[in-house]
Motif scaffolding. Structure first.
Motif, PDB file in Angstrom:
ATOM      1  N   ARG A   8       0.409  -0.973  -0.084  1.00 23.96           N
ATOM      2  CA  ARG A   8      -0.267   0.016   0.057  1.00 23.96           C
ATOM      3  C   ARG A   8       0.751   1.255   0.069  1.00 23.96           C
ATOM      4  O   ARG A   8       1.479   1.119   0.454  1.00 23.96           O
ATOM      5  N   GLU A  65      -0.223  -0.131 -10.185  1.00 23.92           N
ATOM      6  CA  GLU A  65      -1.857  -0.060  -8.728  1.00 23.92           C
ATOM      7  C   GLU A  65      -2.000  -0.138  -7.457  1.00 23.92           C
ATOM      8  O   GLU A  65      -3.259  -0.240  -7.708  1.00 23.92           O
ATOM      9  N   HIS A  66      -0.294  -0.231  -6.648  1.00 27.72           N
ATOM     10  CA  HIS A  66      -1.202  -0.158  -5.398  1.00 27.72           C
ATOM     11  C   HIS A  66      -0.686   1.388  -5.073  1.00 27.72           C
ATOM     12  O   HIS A  66      -1.031   1.544  -3.566  1.00 27.72           O
ATOM     13  N   ASP A  68      -2.367   5.123  -3.948  1.00 28.93           N
ATOM     14  CA  ASP A  68      -3.125   6.157  -4.236  1.00 28.93           C
ATOM     15  C   ASP A  68      -2.455   7.437  -4.094  1.00 28.93           C
ATOM     16  O   ASP A  68      -1.966   7.716  -3.067  1.00 28.93           O
ATOM     17  N   ARG A  92      -4.181   3.212  -8.243  1.00 28.95           N
ATOM     18  CA  ARG A  92      -4.971   2.335  -7.589  1.00 28.95           C
ATOM     19  C   ARG A  92      -6.436   3.428  -7.614  1.00 28.95           C
ATOM     20  O   ARG A  92      -7.379   3.916  -8.478  1.00 28.95           O
ATOM     21  N   TRP A  93      -5.596   4.940  -7.202  1.00 25.57           N
ATOM     22  CA  TRP A  93      -6.980   5.562  -7.228  1.00 25.57           C
ATOM     23  C   TRP A  93      -5.879   7.219  -7.164  1.00 25.57           C
ATOM     24  O   TRP A  93      -4.637   6.942  -6.148  1.00 25.57           O
ATOM     25  N   ARG A 151     -10.420   1.149  -0.685  1.00 21.15           N
ATOM     26  CA  ARG A 151      -9.459   0.506  -1.059  1.00 21.15           C
ATOM     27  C   ARG A 151     -10.133  -1.569  -0.491  1.00 21.15           C
ATOM     28  O   ARG A 151     -10.134  -1.887  -1.108  1.00 21.15           O
TER      29      ARG A 151
END
Length: 160
Positions: A8, A65-66, A68, A92-93, A151
């Protein structure tokens, strides 16, 4: 560690009081926390333990992709270029802080750079849970709670 939770990464772009709290609390919540500040004259005072690392360029943040990504200042002139680069990194975000009652300046900045509507729509604004946040710490808590809810595929709030 749960495969869905690992790794993360939280990238706060632009040094600000909110970014400082995001990174400090993010570290406590299990995020690898990274500050991206292209202008070293904007760093808030001497270095302190508010995140895992600081980088001057977005490329050094390892966006994948992990990751934020939160832009913590919507007044910076480089928001379009920064967001275009963030979106190319497939986070991811991604979100940018700002008043939800007004169109974010990032929209015009991204359109001017030729970014398509689908990619512009990937940028969340407003961000965080709607808890009436006012202070940097409250904004950071609402933002982190929103990221955790997203998430974990939860709506946030008091509905279970």
């Amino acid at each position: 560690m749960d495969a869905e939770q690992s790794p993360r990464r939280l990238v706060a772009v632009f040094s600000s009081p909110v970014a400082e709290v995001l990174l400090r609390f993010g570290t406590e919540l299990g995020f690898q926390s990274i500050l991206v500040e292209p202008d070293p004259t904007r760093l808030l005072g001497p270095p302190r333990p508010h995140g895992d690392t600081y980088v001057a360029e977005l490329a050094g943040a390892g966006i994948d992709e992990h990751t934020d990504v939160v832009l913590t200042d919507h007044h910076r002139p480089e928001i379009g270029a920064v967001l275009k680069e963030v979106l190319a990194g497939e986070p991811r975000w991604v979100g940018i802080m700002g008043n939800p009652k007004h169109e974010g300046p990032h929209i015009a900045a991204l359109k001017e750079l030729g970014v398509g509507d689908d990619d512009i729509a990937r940028v969340h604004r407003p961000i965080g849970l709607n808890i009436g946040s006012r202070t940097p710490a409250e904004i950071a808590v609402a933002t982190l709670a929103g990221l955790i809810a997203d998430r974990n595929d939860r709506p946030g709030g008091f509905e279970f």
